[in-house]
Motif scaffolding. Structure first.
Motif, PDB file in Angstrom:
ATOM      1  N   ARG A  73       0.825  -1.201   0.000  1.00 23.09           N
ATOM      2  CA  ARG A  73       0.000   0.000   0.000  1.00 23.09           C
ATOM      3  C   ARG A  73       0.865   1.259   0.000  1.00 23.09           C
ATOM      4  NH1 ARG A  73      -3.465  -1.260   5.040  1.00 23.09           N
ATOM      5  NH2 ARG A  73      -4.196   0.839   4.696  1.00 23.09           N
ATOM      6  N   THR A  74       0.216   2.393  -0.297  1.00 17.66           N
ATOM      7  CA  THR A  74       0.939   3.662  -0.298  1.00 17.66           C
ATOM      8  C   THR A  74       1.114   4.169   1.131  1.00 17.66           C
ATOM      9  OG1 THR A  74      -1.054   5.029  -0.402  1.00 17.66           O
ATOM     10  CG2 THR A  74      -0.099   4.295  -2.525  1.00 17.66           C
ATOM     11  N   ALA A  75       2.065   5.059   1.302  1.00 17.99           N
ATOM     12  CA  ALA A  75       2.289   5.671   2.614  1.00 17.99           C
ATOM     13  C   ALA A  75       1.023   6.380   3.090  1.00 17.99           C
ATOM     14  CB  ALA A  75       3.468   6.644   2.544  1.00 17.99           C
ATOM     15  N   GLN A  76       0.375   7.083   2.190  1.00 17.84           N
ATOM     16  CA  GLN A  76      -0.860   7.802   2.552  1.00 17.84           C
ATOM     17  C   GLN A  76      -1.936   6.830   3.021  1.00 17.84           C
ATOM     18  OE1 GLN A  76      -1.458  11.360   2.533  1.00 17.84           O
ATOM     19  NE2 GLN A  76      -3.065  10.526   3.831  1.00 17.84           N
ATOM     20  N   ALA A  77      -2.046   5.676   2.387  1.00 22.23           N
ATOM     21  CA  ALA A  77      -3.058   4.684   2.774  1.00 22.23           C
ATOM     22  C   ALA A  77      -2.791   4.159   4.183  1.00 22.23           C
ATOM     23  CB  ALA A  77      -3.089   3.535   1.766  1.00 22.23           C
ATOM     24  N   TYR A  78      -1.518   3.875   4.492  1.00 26.45           N
ATOM     25  CA  TYR A  78      -1.190   3.417   5.841  1.00 26.45           C
ATOM     26  C   TYR A  78      -1.514   4.490   6.883  1.00 26.45           C
ATOM     27  CZ  TYR A  78       1.230  -0.806   4.251  1.00 26.45           C
ATOM     28  OH  TYR A  78       1.536  -2.023   3.698  1.00 26.45           O
ATOM     29  N   ILE A  79      -1.117   5.712   6.619  1.00 18.81           N
ATOM     30  CA  ILE A  79      -1.338   6.793   7.584  1.00 18.81           C
ATOM     31  C   ILE A  79      -2.825   7.051   7.779  1.00 18.81           C
ATOM     32  CG2 ILE A  79      -1.050   9.285   7.925  1.00 18.81           C
ATOM     33  CD1 ILE A  79       1.840   8.881   6.914  1.00 18.81           C
ATOM     34  N   THR A  80      -3.583   7.012   6.696  1.00 15.20           N
ATOM     35  CA  THR A  80      -5.030   7.205   6.798  1.00 15.20           C
ATOM     36  C   THR A  80      -5.648   6.124   7.679  1.00 15.20           C
ATOM     37  OG1 THR A  80      -5.125   8.285   4.636  1.00 15.20           O
ATOM     38  CG2 THR A  80      -7.181   7.319   5.476  1.00 15.20           C
ATOM     39  N   GLU A  81      -5.214   4.869   7.495  1.00 15.21           N
ATOM     40  CA  GLU A  81      -5.731   3.777   8.330  1.00 15.21           C
ATOM     41  C   GLU A  81      -5.321   3.955   9.789  1.00 15.21           C
ATOM     42  OE1 GLU A  81      -4.384  -0.678   8.943  1.00 15.21           O
ATOM     43  OE2 GLU A  81      -5.518  -0.458   7.073  1.00 15.21           O
ATOM     44  N   TRP A  82      -4.071   4.302  10.027  1.00 14.58           N
ATOM     45  CA  TRP A  82      -3.578   4.452  11.400  1.00 14.58           C
ATOM     46  C   TRP A  82      -4.314   5.555  12.151  1.00 14.58           C
ATOM     47  CZ3 TRP A  82       2.331   4.455   9.957  1.00 14.58           C
ATOM     48  CH2 TRP A  82       2.685   3.176   9.492  1.00 14.58           C
ATOM     49  N   ALA A  83      -4.865   6.512  11.421  1.00 12.42           N
ATOM     50  CA  ALA A  83      -5.563   7.635  12.052  1.00 12.42           C
ATOM     51  C   ALA A  83      -7.079   7.471  12.056  1.00 12.42           C
ATOM     52  CB  ALA A  83      -5.199   8.936  11.338  1.00 12.42           C
ATOM     53  N   ASP A  84      -7.586   6.426  11.422  1.00 18.81           N
ATOM     54  CA  ASP A  84      -9.044   6.303  11.320  1.00 18.81           C
ATOM     55  C   ASP A  84      -9.691   5.978  12.670  1.00 18.81           C
ATOM     56  OD1 ASP A  84      -8.910   3.505  11.729  1.00 18.81           O
ATOM     57  OD2 ASP A  84      -9.228   3.023   9.615  1.00 18.81           O
ATOM     58  N   GLN A  85     -11.009   6.039  12.689  1.00 16.96           N
ATOM     59  CA  GLN A  85     -11.777   5.856  13.923  1.00 16.96           C
ATOM     60  C   GLN A  85     -11.543   4.487  14.554  1.00 16.96           C
ATOM     61  OE1 GLN A  85     -13.232   8.505  14.927  1.00 16.96           O
ATOM     62  NE2 GLN A  85     -14.284   7.739  16.716  1.00 16.96           N
ATOM     63  N   GLN A  86     -11.351   3.474  13.735  1.00 15.24           N
ATOM     64  CA  GLN A  86     -11.167   2.118  14.248  1.00 15.24           C
ATOM     65  C   GLN A  86      -9.801   1.916  14.902  1.00 15.24           C
ATOM     66  OE1 GLN A  86     -11.572  -0.891  11.247  1.00 15.24           O
ATOM     67  NE2 GLN A  86     -11.045  -2.542  12.634  1.00 15.24           N
ATOM     68  N   HIS A  87      -8.760   2.569  14.359  1.00 13.82           N
ATOM     69  CA  HIS A  87      -7.401   2.321  14.839  1.00 13.82           C
ATOM     70  C   HIS A  87      -6.912   3.388  15.822  1.00 13.82           C
ATOM     71  CE1 HIS A  87      -7.719  -0.047  11.135  1.00 13.82           C
ATOM     72  NE2 HIS A  87      -6.955  -0.896  11.780  1.00 13.82           N
ATOM     73  N   GLN A  88      -6.955   4.633  15.437  1.00 13.18           N
ATOM     74  CA  GLN A  88      -6.538   5.767  16.274  1.00 13.18           C
ATOM     75  C   GLN A  88      -5.133   5.615  16.874  1.00 13.18           C
ATOM     76  OE1 GLN A  88      -9.653   6.500  19.149  1.00 13.18           O
ATOM     77  NE2 GLN A  88     -11.098   7.100  17.579  1.00 13.18           N
ATOM     78  N   PHE A  89      -4.188   5.148  16.057  1.00  8.35           N
ATOM     79  CA  PHE A  89      -2.805   5.041  16.517  1.00  8.35           C
ATOM     80  C   PHE A  89      -2.099   6.386  16.448  1.00  8.35           C
ATOM     81  CE2 PHE A  89      -3.271   0.602  14.659  1.00  8.35           C
ATOM     82  CZ  PHE A  89      -3.657   0.050  15.858  1.00  8.35           C
ATOM     83  N   ILE A  90      -2.525   7.220  15.512  1.00  7.07           N
ATOM     84  CA  ILE A  90      -2.009   8.578  15.390  1.00  7.07           C
ATOM     85  C   ILE A  90      -3.200   9.525  15.247  1.00  7.07           C
ATOM     86  CG2 ILE A  90       0.200   7.897  14.382  1.00  7.07           C
ATOM     87  CD1 ILE A  90      -0.900   8.738  11.642  1.00  7.07           C
ATOM     88  N   ARG A  91      -2.941  10.785  15.491  1.00 11.32           N
ATOM     89  CA  ARG A  91      -3.983  11.790  15.357  1.00 11.32           C
ATOM     90  C   ARG A  91      -3.507  12.816  14.327  1.00 11.32           C
ATOM     91  NH1 ARG A  91      -5.247  14.676  20.727  1.00 11.32           N
ATOM     92  NH2 ARG A  91      -4.023  12.834  21.159  1.00 11.32           N
ATOM     93  N   ILE A  92      -4.368  13.091  13.371  1.00 14.29           N
ATOM     94  CA  ILE A  92      -4.065  14.111  12.367  1.00 14.29           C
ATOM     95  C   ILE A  92      -4.810  15.368  12.764  1.00 14.29           C
ATOM     96  CG2 ILE A  92      -4.256  14.778   9.945  1.00 14.29           C
ATOM     97  CD1 ILE A  92      -4.057  11.775   9.257  1.00 14.29           C
ATOM     98  N   ALA A  93      -4.045  16.391  13.095  1.00 14.56           N
ATOM     99  CA  ALA A  93      -4.633  17.661  13.520  1.00 14.56           C
ATOM    100  C   ALA A  93      -4.658  18.618  12.346  1.00 14.56           C
ATOM    101  CB  ALA A  93      -3.817  18.251  14.659  1.00 14.56           C
ATOM    102  N   VAL A  94      -5.752  19.310  12.201  1.00 14.64           N
ATOM    103  CA  VAL A  94      -5.901  20.316  11.156  1.00 14.64           C
ATOM    104  C   VAL A  94      -6.024  21.662  11.846  1.00 14.64           C
ATOM    105  CG1 VAL A  94      -7.281  21.089   9.193  1.00 14.64           C
ATOM    106  CG2 VAL A  94      -7.078  18.640   9.698  1.00 14.64           C
ATOM    107  N   TYR A  95      -5.130  22.558  11.502  1.00 16.90           N
ATOM    108  CA  TYR A  95      -5.128  23.884  12.134  1.00 16.90           C
ATOM    109  C   TYR A  95      -5.657  24.927  11.207  1.00 16.90           C
ATOM    110  CZ  TYR A  95      -2.128  21.548  15.482  1.00 16.90           C
ATOM    111  OH  TYR A  95      -1.630  20.684  16.410  1.00 16.90           O
TER     112      TYR A  95
END
Length: 95
Positions: A73-95
């Motif tokens: 998978r692409t880097a973006q796909a992994y990061i999106t999954e890691w931040a999704d509601q089911q996983h929440q391993f990372i948090r993507i903050a939008v300022y």
């Protein structure tokens, strides 16, 4: 008083505790290794999303050189999954 194992609590933790979910995650070694390098090793608490994607892309490329196609998978796909509601391993903050 000695600690007693509560099966219901343990079952709940095995399903919901972030640390246990992380250890049970698909590609846990990739996830833990990459996030360790990006945050703990560099002593950072935040990384811009574009930089995180770029760094993961290079990390995946390096890993795939040693084990072709291991991470398809692409880097973006992994990061999106890691931040999704089911996983929440990372948090993507939008300022």
């Amino acid at each position: 008083m000695p600690f007693r194992m509560d099966e219901d609590r343990l079952a709940w933790d095995l399903q919901h505790a972030p640390s246990i979910k992380l250890l049970k995650a698909d590609h846990a070694a990739l996830l833990i290794g990459f996030l360790y390098n990006q945050f703990k090793y560099t002593q950072r608490v935040a990384v811009p999303l574009a930089e995180l994607v770029e760094q993961l892309d290079g990390y995946l490329e390096n890993q795939n050189e040693h084990d072709s196609g291991r991470y398809a998978r692409t880097a973006q796909a992994y990061i999106t999954e890691w931040a999704d509601q089911q996983h929440q391993f990372i948090r993507i903050a939008v300022y």
